[in-house]
Scaffold this motif. Structure first.
Motif, PDB file in Angstrom:
ATOM      1  N   PRO A 111      35.530  43.907  31.967  1.00  0.00           N
ATOM      2  CA  PRO A 111      34.829  42.709  32.447  1.00  0.00           C
ATOM      3  C   PRO A 111      35.285  42.326  33.843  1.00  0.00           C
ATOM      4  N   ALA A 112      34.491  41.480  34.501  1.00  0.00           N
ATOM      5  CA  ALA A 112      34.756  41.137  35.899  1.00  0.00           C
ATOM      6  C   ALA A 112      36.108  40.455  36.069  1.00  0.00           C
ATOM      7  N   TRP A 113      36.485  39.573  35.148  1.00  0.00           N
ATOM      8  CA  TRP A 113      37.753  38.868  35.296  1.00  0.00           C
ATOM      9  C   TRP A 113      38.936  39.824  35.207  1.00  0.00           C
ATOM     10  N   ALA A 114      38.844  40.825  34.321  1.00  0.00           N
ATOM     11  CA  ALA A 114      39.916  41.802  34.210  1.00  0.00           C
ATOM     12  C   ALA A 114      39.975  42.697  35.450  1.00  0.00           C
ATOM     13  N   ARG A 157      31.535  37.166  41.443  1.00  0.00           N
ATOM     14  CA  ARG A 157      30.909  37.493  40.161  1.00  0.00           C
ATOM     15  C   ARG A 157      31.721  36.998  38.975  1.00  0.00           C
ATOM     16  N   THR A 158      33.021  36.786  39.194  1.00  0.00           N
ATOM     17  CA  THR A 158      33.869  36.275  38.126  1.00  0.00           C
ATOM     18  C   THR A 158      33.780  34.762  38.000  1.00  0.00           C
ATOM     19  N   LEU A 159      33.739  34.060  39.115  1.00  0.00           N
ATOM     20  CA  LEU A 159      33.861  32.602  39.104  1.00  0.00           C
ATOM     21  C   LEU A 159      32.543  31.850  39.220  1.00  0.00           C
ATOM     22  N   LEU A 198      39.104  41.811  38.415  1.00  0.00           N
ATOM     23  CA  LEU A 198      39.669  40.997  39.484  1.00  0.00           C
ATOM     24  C   LEU A 198      41.199  40.997  39.421  1.00  0.00           C
ATOM     25  N   LEU A 199      41.754  40.847  38.245  1.00  0.00           N
ATOM     26  CA  LEU A 199      43.208  40.858  38.090  1.00  0.00           C
ATOM     27  C   LEU A 199      43.794  42.206  38.492  1.00  0.00           C
ATOM     28  N   THR A 236      33.928  40.875  43.614  1.00  0.00           N
ATOM     29  CA  THR A 236      34.451  40.697  42.254  1.00  0.00           C
ATOM     30  C   THR A 236      34.793  39.245  41.988  1.00  0.00           C
ATOM     31  N   LEU A 237      35.352  38.561  42.992  1.00  0.00           N
ATOM     32  CA  LEU A 237      35.727  37.159  42.836  1.00  0.00           C
ATOM     33  C   LEU A 237      34.509  36.282  42.575  1.00  0.00           C
ATOM     34  N   ARG A 265      38.225  49.562  42.026  1.00  0.00           N
ATOM     35  CA  ARG A 265      36.876  49.095  41.708  1.00  0.00           C
ATOM     36  C   ARG A 265      35.964  50.272  41.357  1.00  0.00           C
TER      37      ARG A 265
END
Length: 303
Positions: free
Chosen positions: A251-254, A120-122, A256-257, A117-118, A243
């Motif tokens: 979304p990926a960023w959400a 894919r987010t960054l 991840l949080l 997830t990290l 997950r």
């Protein structure tokens, strides 16, 4: 200032200083090779694109050990050196190992489990192969602090030649296993496994050698880390569960949080259930530190 005169150290002082300093200088050089030599092997075997992914994955996976483990070791060195009684020094090392595990293990394991997830987010898709590398390389942050603490203990008791020998074993193990597993499988992921194998071997050998320097036995040293490590299992289950339920929904960023929040909350709870001794010890140390800081702030003059 006029009365200050340079003093030439005596021959015994120079002899003692160099006897301690030479092995440490050589050990620091080997430590640098251990952190960079594997890049040369991966670059030679798999090319520049793969070594770029590998290097970044390694640096990210090493963050818990480097930022917390080494910082704790730097603080422990003068503390251990001041303890004159061998038994108090041994108990301090055992206690520090358990507390460090409580802090580092959730960060190391958690970083591995959220790697996909990290990334894919960054990062853009070119870096997606880095995620499984981070997962495998997170092992080094789990086991590396053990070797680091033993090294600090050996430095405090002036066994710097043993530190040099351990660093040599670590360098040889890293270069050998990264090359061997990468060569046999023709896979960069197995080269990452080689890093974990090498650091695990270094941690085990370090724990065994601590006894030779009048330190605790390997069992006494490693046993306090077992419960903090087991405390990460519910955290991993929580992250994977979140997950599974939320993937594709947010979304990926959400995501991840949410994974970070779920993992942190579950680990805090599981640590007090599975590793209550280390959790209470850490809480007492934290409370005492905050109390002392508050007391110093109240004693300082107001402006």
């Amino acid at each position: 200032r006029a009365g200050i005169k340079p003093v030439v150290p005596s021959r015994p002082t120079r002899r003692n200083t160099t006897a301690c300093g030479r092995p440490m200088t050589a050990a620091n050089l080997l430590h640098f090779v251990a952190g960079k030599g594997d890049n040369l092997i991966v670059a030679t075997m798999f090319g520049p694109a793969t070594v770029g992914q590998y290097n970044l994955a390694y640096n990210l996976a090493d963050v818990p050990a480097a930022q917390i483990g080494e910082a704790v070791g730097d603080v422990m060195l003068p503390s251990l050196a001041k303890l004159e009684e061998p038994e108090r020094r041994r108990q301090a090392l055992i206690r520090a190992t358990g507390l460090l595990g409580l802090l580092v293990f959730p960060l190391a394991v958690g970083l591995g489990v959220i790697a996909d997830t990290l990334v894919r987010t960054l990062f853009d898709p070119r870096w997606y192969p880095m995620a499984p590398m981070m997962l495998l390389l997170s092992v080094l942050s789990v086991v590396r602090p053990i070797g680091w603490l033993v090294g600090v203990y050996l430095q405090a008791v002036h066994r710097t030649r043993m530190i040099f020998a351990l660093e040599g074993i670590k360098v040889g193990a890293i270069l050998f296993f990264v090359w061997l597993l990468g060569y046999i499988t023709d896979s960069a992921l197995w080269a990452c496994v080689g890093v974990g194998v090498a650091y695990t071997a270094n941690a085990v050998v370090s724990a065994i050698w601590a006894k030779k320097a009048d330190g605790p036995s390997a069992r006494e040293l490693l046993l306090p880390t077992l419960r903090p490590l087991l405390s990460t299992a519910p955290m991993v289950a929580a992250v994977l569960g979140v997950r599974y339920l939320a993937a594709g929904v947010m979304p990926a960023w959400a995501l991840l949080l949410v994974e970070l929040l779920a993992g942190a909350l579950v680990y805090v709870g599981s640590a007090f259930v599975i590793a209550p001794k280390q959790a209470r010890d850490f809480l007492e140390l934290l409370t005492d530190a905050l109390r002392r800081r508050r007391g110093k702030a109240e004693e300082s003059p107001t402006t």
